[in-house]
Scaffold this motif. Structure first.
Motif, PDB file in Angstrom:
ATOM      1  N   ARG A  77       0.909  -1.129   0.095  1.00 15.83           N
ATOM      2  CA  ARG A  77      -0.064  -0.010  -0.078  1.00 15.83           C
ATOM      3  C   ARG A  77       0.896   1.133   0.001  1.00 15.83           C
ATOM      4  N   GLU A  78       1.966   1.193   0.740  1.00 13.86           N
ATOM      5  CA  GLU A  78       3.003   2.545   0.966  1.00 13.86           C
ATOM      6  C   GLU A  78       3.737   2.739  -0.522  1.00 13.86           C
ATOM      7  N   ILE A  79       3.912   1.592  -1.179  1.00 14.58           N
ATOM      8  CA  ILE A  79       4.541   1.727  -2.448  1.00 14.58           C
ATOM      9  C   ILE A  79       3.739   2.307  -3.732  1.00 14.58           C
ATOM     10  N   ASP A  80       2.208   1.431  -3.515  1.00 13.48           N
ATOM     11  CA  ASP A  80       1.429   1.835  -4.638  1.00 13.48           C
ATOM     12  C   ASP A  80       0.952   3.513  -4.329  1.00 13.48           C
ATOM     13  N   ARG A  81       1.062   4.105  -2.986  1.00 14.76           N
ATOM     14  CA  ARG A  81       0.591   5.384  -3.050  1.00 14.76           C
ATOM     15  C   ARG A  81       1.775   6.267  -3.476  1.00 14.76           C
ATOM     16  N   ALA A  82       2.853   5.611  -3.149  1.00 11.86           N
ATOM     17  CA  ALA A  82       4.265   6.380  -3.501  1.00 11.86           C
ATOM     18  C   ALA A  82       4.405   6.653  -4.874  1.00 11.86           C
ATOM     19  N   CYS A 137      24.753  -5.661   1.092  1.00 10.27           N
ATOM     20  CA  CYS A 137      26.076  -6.012   1.920  1.00 10.27           C
ATOM     21  C   CYS A 137      27.345  -5.434   1.471  1.00 10.27           C
ATOM     22  N   VAL A 138      27.193  -4.363   0.447  1.00  7.14           N
ATOM     23  CA  VAL A 138      28.649  -3.810  -0.169  1.00  7.14           C
ATOM     24  C   VAL A 138      28.277  -2.445   0.467  1.00  7.14           C
ATOM     25  N   CYS A 139      29.295  -1.473   0.367  1.00  2.00           N
ATOM     26  CA  CYS A 139      29.337  -0.194   0.598  1.00  2.00           C
ATOM     27  C   CYS A 139      30.237   0.548  -0.211  1.00  2.00           C
ATOM     28  N   HIS A 140      29.999   1.546  -0.986  1.00  2.00           N
ATOM     29  CA  HIS A 140      31.013   2.207  -1.800  1.00  2.00           C
ATOM     30  C   HIS A 140      30.012   3.557  -2.112  1.00  2.00           C
ATOM     31  N   PRO A 141      30.793   4.653  -2.122  1.00  2.00           N
ATOM     32  CA  PRO A 141      30.238   5.930  -2.526  1.00  2.00           C
ATOM     33  C   PRO A 141      29.440   5.808  -4.161  1.00  2.00           C
ATOM     34  N   ASN A 142      30.174   4.730  -4.862  1.00  2.79           N
ATOM     35  CA  ASN A 142      29.879   4.817  -6.579  1.00  2.79           C
ATOM     36  C   ASN A 142      28.998   3.804  -6.572  1.00  2.79           C
ATOM     37  N   LEU A 143      28.218   3.136  -5.757  1.00  2.00           N
ATOM     38  CA  LEU A 143      27.286   1.957  -5.893  1.00  2.00           C
ATOM     39  C   LEU A 143      26.027   2.593  -5.380  1.00  2.00           C
ATOM     40  N   VAL A 144      25.248   2.377  -6.011  1.00  4.62           N
ATOM     41  CA  VAL A 144      23.607   2.711  -5.684  1.00  4.62           C
ATOM     42  C   VAL A 144      23.152   2.066  -4.608  1.00  4.62           C
ATOM     43  N   ARG A 145      22.606   3.021  -3.497  1.00  4.40           N
ATOM     44  CA  ARG A 145      22.187   2.454  -2.359  1.00  4.40           C
ATOM     45  C   ARG A 145      20.772   1.669  -2.166  1.00  4.40           C
ATOM     46  N   LEU A 146      20.501   0.677  -1.648  1.00  3.06           N
ATOM     47  CA  LEU A 146      19.264   0.102  -1.601  1.00  3.06           C
ATOM     48  C   LEU A 146      18.663   0.570  -0.214  1.00  3.06           C
ATOM     49  N   LEU A 147      17.404   1.225  -0.223  1.00  5.27           N
ATOM     50  CA  LEU A 147      16.854   1.601   0.629  1.00  5.27           C
ATOM     51  C   LEU A 147      15.649   0.790   1.368  1.00  5.27           C
ATOM     52  N   GLY A 148      15.165  -0.307   0.669  1.00  2.47           N
ATOM     53  CA  GLY A 148      14.261  -1.090   1.243  1.00  2.47           C
ATOM     54  C   GLY A 148      13.600  -1.997   0.316  1.00  2.47           C
ATOM     55  N   CYS A 149      12.679  -2.805   0.674  1.00  2.00           N
ATOM     56  CA  CYS A 149      11.980  -3.810  -0.350  1.00  2.00           C
ATOM     57  C   CYS A 149      10.729  -3.961   0.100  1.00  2.00           C
ATOM     58  N   CYS A 150       9.850  -4.646  -1.028  1.00  4.96           N
ATOM     59  CA  CYS A 150       8.563  -4.948  -0.521  1.00  4.96           C
ATOM     60  C   CYS A 150       8.134  -6.266  -1.337  1.00  4.96           C
ATOM     61  N   ILE A 151       7.714  -7.370  -0.325  1.00  8.42           N
ATOM     62  CA  ILE A 151       7.448  -8.680  -0.889  1.00  8.42           C
ATOM     63  C   ILE A 151       6.224  -9.137  -0.138  1.00  8.42           C
ATOM     64  N   GLU A 152       4.874  -8.718  -0.974  1.00  5.81           N
ATOM     65  CA  GLU A 152       3.572  -8.737  -0.596  1.00  5.81           C
ATOM     66  C   GLU A 152       2.731  -8.915  -1.793  1.00  5.81           C
ATOM     67  N   GLN A 153       1.617  -9.763  -1.667  1.00  8.39           N
ATOM     68  CA  GLN A 153       0.529 -10.011  -2.543  1.00  8.39           C
ATOM     69  C   GLN A 153       1.193 -10.269  -4.044  1.00  8.39           C
ATOM     70  N   GLY A 154       2.245 -11.325  -3.835  1.00 12.04           N
ATOM     71  CA  GLY A 154       2.615 -11.513  -4.964  1.00 12.04           C
ATOM     72  C   GLY A 154       3.727 -10.746  -5.774  1.00 12.04           C
ATOM     73  N   HIS A 155       4.035  -9.420  -5.197  1.00  9.74           N
ATOM     74  CA  HIS A 155       4.860  -8.618  -5.625  1.00  9.74           C
ATOM     75  C   HIS A 155       5.917  -8.645  -4.912  1.00  9.74           C
TER      76      HIS A 155
END
Length: 459
Positions: A77-82, A137-155
């Motif tokens: 619901r949060e992702i859909d609204r966003a 699990c990696v950290c470098h200023p020139n790698l894009v950062r993962l902020l979160g995920c959603c695994i719900e309702q088959g998505h």
């Protein structure tokens, strides 16, 4: 008995009414039973789906916990609204694994929402978990950062930091921004990207092979800093086995960027990423697409075209005229040095290619050798970043390659601007171990002549 029937019709009428009432009650009972059954089935399915979703979340959290990866979870619901219901107006682009949308979670900053393409639930979950474990699990200023995920309702959805200036490919193809990207900005992006890939190869244990290094996977933040993205095809390598280590796996990647030796013998190594990065370096120099069917048949594959021109000492034939390479000695010299480095990255035999650490070091040296900010750089950097939605629209509506459309006359005119500068550059090139002005005689280290157009990745 007949006379009695005529005399007592109410008796039969009462019997008919009783039967009708019984039938009505029977029908009502059947309808009620059917309704109860339907409601029970619906509730059961909802509870089953909810239970499966809960189990999936718990399983995902457990897997993440085992991998020591702390990633926030968002509800669908949060992702859909966003994303305004995954509106087309919010769409940034579509890749092999899914579609990316711009969104805003609550009052926070803009984010990039990657919606994995619908497939078998286990396969989709595996895809998400693979990328989550690698990126988080990696950290470098020139790698894009993962902020979160959603695994719900088959998505299956991944949330990344938002890159307001789009991709390197968009700028090279003049699909974004009011002006051509200056050489110093391109060189800095190349150096930062090389450092990020070198980090994956040399400072992570086991090493990570990206397997899909290309200009459209190099994102740019508001200051045009490079961020390598899209780890959907990445694989873990073998730890501490030396430069000759490789893993055997079916070739996957983007046509035009795939290592020809990996394509032939299924041996994936860190040098496979080096080859792909060599193609990116050529894109940076030429502003041409890696594969363009609008070019002559012998020039469709940019890697082959570049190796031919650089190997014959004709770098100026393919340099993007927007760079104005003859403006000063350093610009022309540095472009030729990067072209030489790209040539070595594109060697057919992987052992002939430099490592990404060596590539990063050479680019850093070129960048430091005589760079100074110019008025063009300041003007380019001061241009405001485009809004993500308008960027997506312009990207969908524009599919032109500047490199494919420019004429030989323009290239020749650019090459003839300054003979004095050419003399200085020739002097610099003579000091190089392998000058791009000399013919390259080693067949062993030249890229394969086999076309990679048929090597489209299968997912």
């Amino acid at each position: 008995s007949v006379p009695n029937a005529r005399c007592n019709p109410s008796k039969y009428l009462a019997e008919d009414c009783g039967k009708t009432a019984q039938i009505a009650l029977l029908v009502a009972g059947i309808v009620f039973g059917a309704m109860v059954t339907c409601v029970t089935c619906v509730v059961y399915q909802l509870l089953k789906r909810r239970s499966a979703s809960i189990r999936t979340k718990r399983s995902t959290k457990r897997l993440l916990s085992e991998a020591s990866c702390a990633v926030p979870f968002y509800s669908y619901r949060e992702i859909d609204r966003a994303t305004d219901g995954f509106s087309d107006a919010k769409r940034l682009g579509t890749g092999a694994y899914g579609t990316v949308y711009a969104g805003r979670l609550g009052d926070g900053p803009l984010v990039a929402v990657k919606r994995i393409r619908q497939r078998d639930n286990d396969a989709g979950l595996g895809c998400v978990m693979h990328e989550v474990k690698l990126v988080s699990c990696v950290c470098h200023p020139n790698l894009v950062r993962l902020l979160g995920c959603c695994i719900e309702q088959g998505h299956q959805i991944l949330v990344y930091e938002f890159m307001p200036n789009g991709t390197l490919a968009q700028h090279l193809q003049r699909e974004r921004g009011p002006a051509a990207m200056p050489w110093t900005v391109r060189l800095r992006i190349a150096a930062e990207t090389a450092k990020a890939i070198a980090y994956l190869h040399s400072e992570v244990d086991p090493p990570i092979y990206h397997r899909d290094v290309k200009s459209s996977n190099i994102l740019l933040d508001h200051e045009y800093n490079s961020k390598v993205a899209d780890f959907g095809l990445s694989r873990l390598g073998k730890a501490s086995l030396g430069d000759s280590s490789h893993i055997s796996t079916a070739p996957q990647g983007t046509p035009g960027y795939v290592d020809p030796q990996y394509h032939q013998n299924f041996h994936l190594s860190d040098r496979s990423d080096v080859y792909s990065f060599g193609v990116v370096l050529v894109e940076i120099i030429t502003a041409m697409k890696a594969v363009d069917l609008n070019r002559p048949p012998s020039e469709v594959n940019l890697a082959q075209l570049a190796v031919d021109r650089i190997g014959r000492g004709r770098v100026d034939d393919i340099v993007d005229p927007y760079l104005d390479p003859h403006r000063d000695a350093w610009t022309l010299s540095s472009i030729h040095k990067v072209a030489e480095l790209a040539f070595r990255c594109l060697a057919f035999h992987s052992e002939m290619r430099p490592s990404m650490a060596e590539v990063a070091d050479e680019l850093d040296q070129v960048q430091r050798s005589g760079w100074a900010p110019s008025a063009d750089d300041a003007a380019f950097m001061s241009t405001s970043s485009s809004i993500c939605s308008s960027s997506a629209a312009s990207t969908r509506g524009t599919d032109r390659s500047w490199g494919a459309g420019r004429s030989r006359t323009e290239r020749e005119r650019a090459a003839a601007n300054s003979s004095a500068v050419q003399d200085q550059t020739a002097k610099d090139a003579a000091e190089s171990p392998v000058s791009v002005h000399e013919r390259w005689f080693s067949d062993r280290s030249s890229p394969s002549s086999n076309s990679l157009l048929g090597n489209r990745s299968q997912h």
